[in-house]
Motif scaffolding. Structure first.
Motif, PDB file in Angstrom:
ATOM      1  N   TRP A 146      -8.743  25.432  12.116  1.00 45.10           N
ATOM      2  CA  TRP A 146      -8.199  25.407  13.482  1.00 45.10           C
ATOM      3  C   TRP A 146      -6.686  25.378  13.414  1.00 45.10           C
ATOM      4  O   TRP A 146      -6.096  24.397  12.943  1.00 45.10           O
ATOM      5  N   PRO A 147      -6.018  26.392  13.894  1.00 43.42           N
ATOM      6  CA  PRO A 147      -4.557  26.490  13.777  1.00 43.42           C
ATOM      7  C   PRO A 147      -3.796  25.959  14.993  1.00 43.42           C
ATOM      8  O   PRO A 147      -2.609  26.220  15.140  1.00 43.42           O
ATOM      9  N   GLY A 148      -4.459  25.203  15.863  1.00 39.13           N
ATOM     10  CA  GLY A 148      -3.866  24.889  17.149  1.00 39.13           C
ATOM     11  C   GLY A 148      -2.971  23.673  17.217  1.00 39.13           C
ATOM     12  O   GLY A 148      -2.390  23.390  18.273  1.00 39.13           O
ATOM     13  N   ILE A 149      -2.820  22.907  16.122  1.00 35.61           N
ATOM     14  CA  ILE A 149      -1.945  21.733  16.158  1.00 35.61           C
ATOM     15  C   ILE A 149      -0.491  22.209  16.094  1.00 35.61           C
ATOM     16  O   ILE A 149      -0.116  22.933  15.171  1.00 35.61           O
ATOM     17  N   PRO A 150       0.369  21.818  17.033  1.00 32.74           N
ATOM     18  CA  PRO A 150       1.769  22.255  17.007  1.00 32.74           C
ATOM     19  C   PRO A 150       2.482  21.837  15.728  1.00 32.74           C
ATOM     20  O   PRO A 150       2.132  20.827  15.101  1.00 32.74           O
ATOM     21  N   ALA A 151       3.509  22.602  15.369  1.00 34.12           N
ATOM     22  CA  ALA A 151       4.218  22.364  14.105  1.00 34.12           C
ATOM     23  C   ALA A 151       4.932  21.021  14.075  1.00 34.12           C
ATOM     24  O   ALA A 151       5.152  20.453  13.000  1.00 34.12           O
ATOM     25  N   ASN A 152       5.296  20.474  15.240  1.00 35.08           N
ATOM     26  CA  ASN A 152       6.020  19.201  15.270  1.00 35.08           C
ATOM     27  C   ASN A 152       5.092  17.987  15.212  1.00 35.08           C
ATOM     28  O   ASN A 152       5.543  16.849  15.254  1.00 35.08           O
ATOM     29  N   GLU A 153       3.785  18.225  15.116  1.00 33.48           N
ATOM     30  CA  GLU A 153       2.828  17.124  15.028  1.00 33.48           C
ATOM     31  C   GLU A 153       2.197  17.071  13.638  1.00 33.48           C
ATOM     32  O   GLU A 153       1.863  18.108  13.057  1.00 33.48           O
ATOM     33  N   GLU A 154       2.027  15.856  13.141  1.00 27.68           N
ATOM     34  CA  GLU A 154       1.359  15.626  11.860  1.00 27.68           C
ATOM     35  C   GLU A 154       0.012  14.956  12.110  1.00 27.68           C
ATOM     36  O   GLU A 154      -0.089  14.024  12.905  1.00 27.68           O
ATOM     37  N   ILE A 155      -1.014  15.444  11.436  1.00 24.91           N
ATOM     38  CA  ILE A 155      -2.344  14.852  11.582  1.00 24.91           C
ATOM     39  C   ILE A 155      -2.374  13.527  10.817  1.00 24.91           C
ATOM     40  O   ILE A 155      -2.071  13.479   9.630  1.00 24.91           O
ATOM     41  N   THR A 156      -2.725  12.454  11.525  1.00 22.05           N
ATOM     42  CA  THR A 156      -2.725  11.108  10.932  1.00 22.05           C
ATOM     43  C   THR A 156      -4.106  10.474  10.890  1.00 22.05           C
ATOM     44  O   THR A 156      -4.291   9.407  10.306  1.00 22.05           O
ATOM     45  N   CYS A 157      -5.089  11.118  11.531  1.00 23.47           N
ATOM     46  CA  CYS A 157      -6.452  10.587  11.559  1.00 23.47           C
ATOM     47  C   CYS A 157      -7.404  11.730  11.852  1.00 23.47           C
ATOM     48  O   CYS A 157      -7.079  12.620  12.663  1.00 23.47           O
ATOM     49  N   MET A 158      -8.572  11.732  11.197  1.00 24.07           N
ATOM     50  CA  MET A 158      -9.550  12.784  11.453  1.00 24.07           C
ATOM     51  C   MET A 158     -10.952  12.250  11.162  1.00 24.07           C
ATOM     52  O   MET A 158     -11.237  11.762  10.072  1.00 24.07           O
ATOM     53  N   LYS A 159     -11.820  12.319  12.169  1.00 22.53           N
ATOM     54  CA  LYS A 159     -13.191  11.833  12.022  1.00 22.53           C
ATOM     55  C   LYS A 159     -14.114  12.699  12.868  1.00 22.53           C
ATOM     56  O   LYS A 159     -13.732  13.178  13.948  1.00 22.53           O
ATOM     57  N   LEU A 160     -15.329  12.887  12.385  1.00 23.06           N
ATOM     58  CA  LEU A 160     -16.347  13.529  13.209  1.00 23.06           C
ATOM     59  C   LEU A 160     -16.961  12.486  14.123  1.00 23.06           C
ATOM     60  O   LEU A 160     -17.141  11.323  13.742  1.00 23.06           O
ATOM     61  N   CYS A 161     -17.282  12.894  15.346  1.00 23.82           N
ATOM     62  CA  CYS A 161     -17.741  11.959  16.370  1.00 23.82           C
ATOM     63  C   CYS A 161     -19.033  11.281  15.947  1.00 23.82           C
ATOM     64  O   CYS A 161     -20.010  11.946  15.589  1.00 23.82           O
ATOM     65  N   PRO A 162     -19.067   9.947  15.976  1.00 29.10           N
ATOM     66  CA  PRO A 162     -20.304   9.232  15.675  1.00 29.10           C
ATOM     67  C   PRO A 162     -21.260   9.308  16.846  1.00 29.10           C
ATOM     68  O   PRO A 162     -20.922   9.802  17.920  1.00 29.10           O
ATOM     69  N   HIS A 163     -22.450   8.803  16.646  1.00 31.00           N
ATOM     70  CA  HIS A 163     -23.421   8.784  17.730  1.00 31.00           C
ATOM     71  C   HIS A 163     -23.044   7.701  18.728  1.00 31.00           C
ATOM     72  O   HIS A 163     -22.787   6.567  18.352  1.00 31.00           O
ATOM     73  N   PRO A 164     -22.981   8.016  20.038  1.00 31.37           N
ATOM     74  CA  PRO A 164     -22.565   7.015  21.015  1.00 31.37           C
ATOM     75  C   PRO A 164     -23.669   6.094  21.496  1.00 31.37           C
ATOM     76  O   PRO A 164     -23.422   5.210  22.299  1.00 31.37           O
ATOM     77  N   GLY A 165     -24.924   6.275  21.045  1.00 32.23           N
ATOM     78  CA  GLY A 165     -25.982   5.374  21.469  1.00 32.23           C
ATOM     79  C   GLY A 165     -26.414   5.620  22.896  1.00 32.23           C
ATOM     80  O   GLY A 165     -26.301   6.715  23.429  1.00 32.23           O
TER      81      GLY A 165
END
Length: 518
Positions: free
Chosen positions: A440-459
């Motif tokens: 996915w190339p959509g994160i702007p260049a001035n932003e750094e990814i600091t966290c990444m998780k797949l969505c857990p089950h919400p119950g």
């Protein structure tokens, strides 16, 4: 009889004389006195509702509606709350503001309260007051976002309609921790936040690099400080990793699995809440049967045993849920498995549950002398089976990757570097992986990814289709000091991410963790 009449007559004459003297004195008093009418002082409630509803942590704004034509700066103001139905702990009034007009967040427990406004003139003692009935509603379920901002650690709650009907609309409830605990600020690096739910007990665990607390899920107030979390507190306060599995282990998605693990200064602590049998539970240290160890940040649970990677021996250790010791991992070498749990010989970068079974785990490893090579080890801790080693060294920028996410329902591996997200296609049955592709190339260049998780089950009886449906990506713009959370919809079969984000939320700090709140 004659004597009695004479006495009465003398008394009447004396009384008339005294009255004449008093009247004469009043008539002769020429003193100079100033008299002024008191200003009107009352609360005009004719156009105001007497009761209203407010969400927890929302900012409540009310005009005083005070009618007063004197010097208002001399008045003393108070807004106070107290329960409509007092509980066993009493019903003391809590002053929430001392300004004329009210504009404050409401971090009270969900209940019905009286809200009382009072204006007092300290010179004359005159007072005007009114009272409202206020119903405080719970913030409910959503996504907890843990972040660093302005030297402090705080958390917000995303009320997202993406979790299949759990909330009616998108909203973000801000500054939950700092509003609920204004005298207990958290500092350091944000480590983890997780909502623990076993019916009773329920709490939210929040850890930084120099502290840790348990919070009430009802009002986010601290219920236990760091040392209260342990039977025997450690000498140092250095949390490094925390893990509490959700319900996919037990199949009951409304609840946690019943245990939690904490790594503090290289030591592993376990709290087996499901085995407390009604007693107050707390973390206990797991010591090695021989020698010493240094636990990695990523402990897991695998079929009635605790599993952790030892960074000193570069091998896996295991312990009983009811025990207090760690020993070498017990696995078979029959059939020439691809690796030996007791002799991995590499440094662990990340490990978590993934596709292939309830206790299937994926670990990212590198060589002790870093040459840029990276490997995915697939481990079934349910059957103690070494499943595969996949060399991913050819993937773009993999040597710089620190953030990873593994799918549970699909064969998904994502990693992030800078502002880029990559996907590694792999085949678990064949034990092979292909070089990564940019996902996915959509994160702007001035932003750094600091966290990444797949969505857990919400119950809450929601379909299992929610698991892995969204890749939750936290970013940070160093120039503004602000962060965002992107909800990116994934295809669990192909790993393809939709071009347009499902939602984007902003105005956080540096996002470090995202977790579901029951």
């Amino acid at each position: 009889m004659k004597k009695y009449k004479t006495t009465i007559k003398h008394f009447i004459i004396a009384l008339m004389a005294v009255s004449s003297m008093v009247l004469a004195a009043c008539h002769k008093d020429k003193g100079n006195y100033n008299y002024s009418d008191l200003e009107d002082m009352f609360v005009n409630t004719s156009n105001s509702a007497s009761s209203f509803i407010v969400k927890q942590f929302d900012t409540l704004k009310l005009k005083s509606n005070l009618v007063y034509h004197g010097d208002r700066s001399k008045l003393k103001y108070s807004w106070s709350t107290y329960l409509v139905d007092p509980n066993l702990n009493g019903n003391l009034a809590d002053t929430i503001s001392r300004t004329e007009d009210l504009a404050v967040p409401i971090p009270l427990l969900p209940s019905k309260y009286y809200l009382e406004f009072t204006a007092t003139d300290p010179t004359t003692g005159r007072r005007a007051a009114t009272r409202y009935t206020m119903t405080v509603e719970s913030i409910g379920a959503g996504l907890l976002v843990l972040y660093e901002k302005d030297g402090k650690v705080d958390c917000d709650l995303i009320k997202t309609k993406l979790l299949e009907g759990l909330t009616p609309a998108d909203d973000v409830v801000r500054n939950l921790y700092s509003l609920a605990n204004p005298t207990k600020p958290l500092t350091g690096d944000a480590i983890a936040i997780t909502a623990f739910n076993l019916g009773n007990p329920q709490y939210i665990s929040l850890y930084t690099s120099n502290n840790g607390v348990a919070l009430s899920p009802s009002d986010m107030a601290v219920t236990k400080n760091f040392r209260d979390l342990f039977f025997l507190p450690p000498a140092s306060i250095k949390p490094q990793g925390y893990f509490a599995p959700l319900g996919f282990i037990t199949g009951s998605y409304d609840f946690s699995a019943g245990f939690e693990f904490l790594v503090n200064d290289g030591q592993l602590f376990a709290n087996m809440v499901s085995f407390a049998f009604g007693r107050e539970s707390a973390f206990s240290l797991l010591a090695p049967t021989t020698g010493t160890y240094k636990a990695s940040r990523y402990p897991v649970y695998g079929a009635a045993r605790i599993v952790v990677y030892d960074e000193l021996s570069r091998a896996f250790l295991q312990g009983s849920p009811l025990g207090t010791t760690l020993s070498p991992y017990n696995s078979s070498l029959a059939g020439s498995p691809p690796f030996n749990f007791n002799n991995i010989g590499k440094d662990l970068l990340y490990m978590s549950y993934g596709f292939g079974g309830t206790y299937m785990n994926y670990g990212i490893f590198k060589d002790p002398v870093d040459n840029g090579a990276r490997y995915v080890y697939v481990m079934d801790f349910g059957t103690s089976t070494a499943r595969a080693i996949m060399d991913i060294s050819a993937s773009d920028n993999i040597a710089q990757a620190k953030l990873f996410a593994f799918g549970v329902r699909g064969q998904l591996i994502y990693y992030a570097v800078g502002n880029k997200i990559y996907q590694i296609p792999f085949d678990l049955a064949a034990g092979t992986a292909s070089p990564a592709i940019e996902a996915w190339p959509g994160i702007p260049a001035n932003e750094e990814i600091t966290c990444m998780k797949l969505c857990p089950h919400p119950g809450r009886n929601v379909s299992e289709n929610t698991i892995d449906k969204y890749l939750m990506v936290g970013t940070y713009d160093n120039s503004t000091g602000l962060g965002k959370v992107y909800m990116l919809q994934t295809n669990i079969t192909s790993g393809t991410i939709q071009a347009t984000p499902a939602a984007v939320y902003s105005q956080f700090g540096k996002v470090k963790d995202i977790s579901f709140k029951f």
